[in-house]
Design a protein around this motif. Structure first.
Motif, PDB file in Angstrom:
ATOM      1  N   GLU A 127      30.112  35.539 111.999  1.00  0.00           N
ATOM      2  CA  GLU A 127      28.738  35.191 110.355  1.00  0.00           C
ATOM      3  C   GLU A 127      28.191  34.231 110.158  1.00  0.00           C
ATOM      4  N   ARG A 174      24.925  35.372 103.971  1.00  0.00           N
ATOM      5  CA  ARG A 174      25.987  35.231 104.335  1.00  0.00           C
ATOM      6  C   ARG A 174      25.642  37.128 105.714  1.00  0.00           C
ATOM      7  N   LYS A 176      24.247  29.588 115.134  1.00  0.00           N
ATOM      8  CA  LYS A 176      23.686  29.216 113.246  1.00  0.00           C
ATOM      9  C   LYS A 176      23.304  28.223 114.370  1.00  0.00           C
ATOM     10  N   GLN A 202      21.112  31.702  99.577  1.00  0.00           N
ATOM     11  CA  GLN A 202      22.061  31.981 101.411  1.00  0.00           C
ATOM     12  C   GLN A 202      22.272  33.440 101.114  1.00  0.00           C
ATOM     13  N   ILE A 210      25.357  31.500 108.610  1.00  0.00           N
ATOM     14  CA  ILE A 210      24.598  31.809 107.175  1.00  0.00           C
ATOM     15  C   ILE A 210      23.134  31.720 106.997  1.00  0.00           C
ATOM     16  N   TRP A 211      22.379  32.600 106.324  1.00  0.00           N
ATOM     17  CA  TRP A 211      20.752  32.673 106.000  1.00  0.00           C
ATOM     18  C   TRP A 211      20.556  32.075 105.288  1.00  0.00           C
ATOM     19  N   ASP A 212      19.780  30.809 105.811  1.00  0.00           N
ATOM     20  CA  ASP A 212      19.297  30.245 104.514  1.00  0.00           C
ATOM     21  C   ASP A 212      17.691  30.458 103.959  1.00  0.00           C
TER      22      ASP A 212
END
Length: 269
Positions: free
Chosen positions: A96, A108, A164, A106, A98-100
């Motif tokens: 997993e 997941r 990440k 955000q 995180i796409w900000d």
């Protein structure tokens, strides 16, 4: 300098060429200051020719791209290309990330990665081919209605930690949106690069940005100036869009006459 943004330039007749020239100037300026850079761009900038050119020059980048381009695995004996989306579909998910998405919040995502070679030929002839091997990451949101984020990068992407990190670098793109919003308050949304007045305003933005970069090199001496600038920008933002690039340029012109030696010294650094 004016010709750089003009359709009358003998070489830079397209928006793509202008973008590439400005990017080259920016990277050269950072190089003269001894600063490294990672070029971050959205899909509008993530075209094959530019990605391959930057990668072959050793320039690190993180670009969002469309996964419908053709690519091939670098360790295969065949030169047959397939759609990048198919290569990503065959790769396993690694975990997993995180796409900000800035103001949109955000997400997941499950991330997967493939290393592939892409090529480009302006003329269509094989002898004119350019190619580069990069890492491609797909961030698939758990919310099915949001399309995946696909990134092309020269950075290492062998582990989940790498992925990440690359996602965090791409999130810095939102700083560009914030800058656009600020410059809209200065009048940027009221012109396009089609007239010499617009060109003049853009050149002043470049000059101001360059000067601020020089001032930032002496930040320990400029704590008071930074506070004044921050207060001034906040004041203008609260009162409305009164500050324009033209007014700022006029103020600098007046100041230049009074402090010619200081400005000349700043530009010569």
């Amino acid at each position: 300098s004016r010709q750089l943004f003009s359709s009358a330039h003998p070489e830079l007749k397209s928006q793509n060429l202008v973008e590439e020239s400005v990017l080259s100037e920016a990277l050269a300026t950072l190089g003269r200051l001894g600063l490294g850079a990672i070029v971050v761009g959205d899909r509008g900038l993530g075209r094959k020719e530019l990605v391959i050119g930057l990668a072959n020059r050793g320039q690190d980048l993180v670009f969002r791209i469309d996964p419908d381009i053709l690519a091939r695995l670098p360790d295969t004996t065949t030169e047959e290309e397939v759609v990048l989306a198919d290569l990503l579909d065959a790769a396993p998910y690694r975990g997993e990330v995180i796409w900000d998405r800035g103001e949109e919040g955000q997400l997941r995502c499950q991330v997967r990665q493939v290393r592939a070679t892409i090529r480009f030929s302006r003329s269509g002839r094989k002898a004119d081919d350019q190619e580069a091997t990069l890492n491609f990451l797909e961030l698939a949101p758990r919310e099915a209605r949001v399309e995946p984020l696909v990134l092309a990068t020269t950075l290492p992407a062998e582990s989940l930690a790498d992925a990440k990190g690359i996602a965090r670098i791409y999130s810095q793109r939102w700083a560009i949106e914030a800058a656009f919003e600020t410059m809209h308050g200065w009048g940027q949304d009221r012109f396009m690069v089609r007239s010499f007045d617009a060109i003049d305003r853009l050149l002043w933005i470049v000059a101001i940005a360059y000067t601020l970069m020089l001032l930032a090199l002496h930040d320990r001496k400029l704590a008071g100036l930074r506070e004044q600038a921050r207060s001034f920008l906040k004041h203008q933002a609260v009162l409305g869009r009164r500050l324009t690039v033209g007014k700022l340029a006029e103020a600098i012109r007046l100041d230049f006459d009074k402090h010619r030696r200081a400005w000349a010294y700043a530009w010569s650094l």
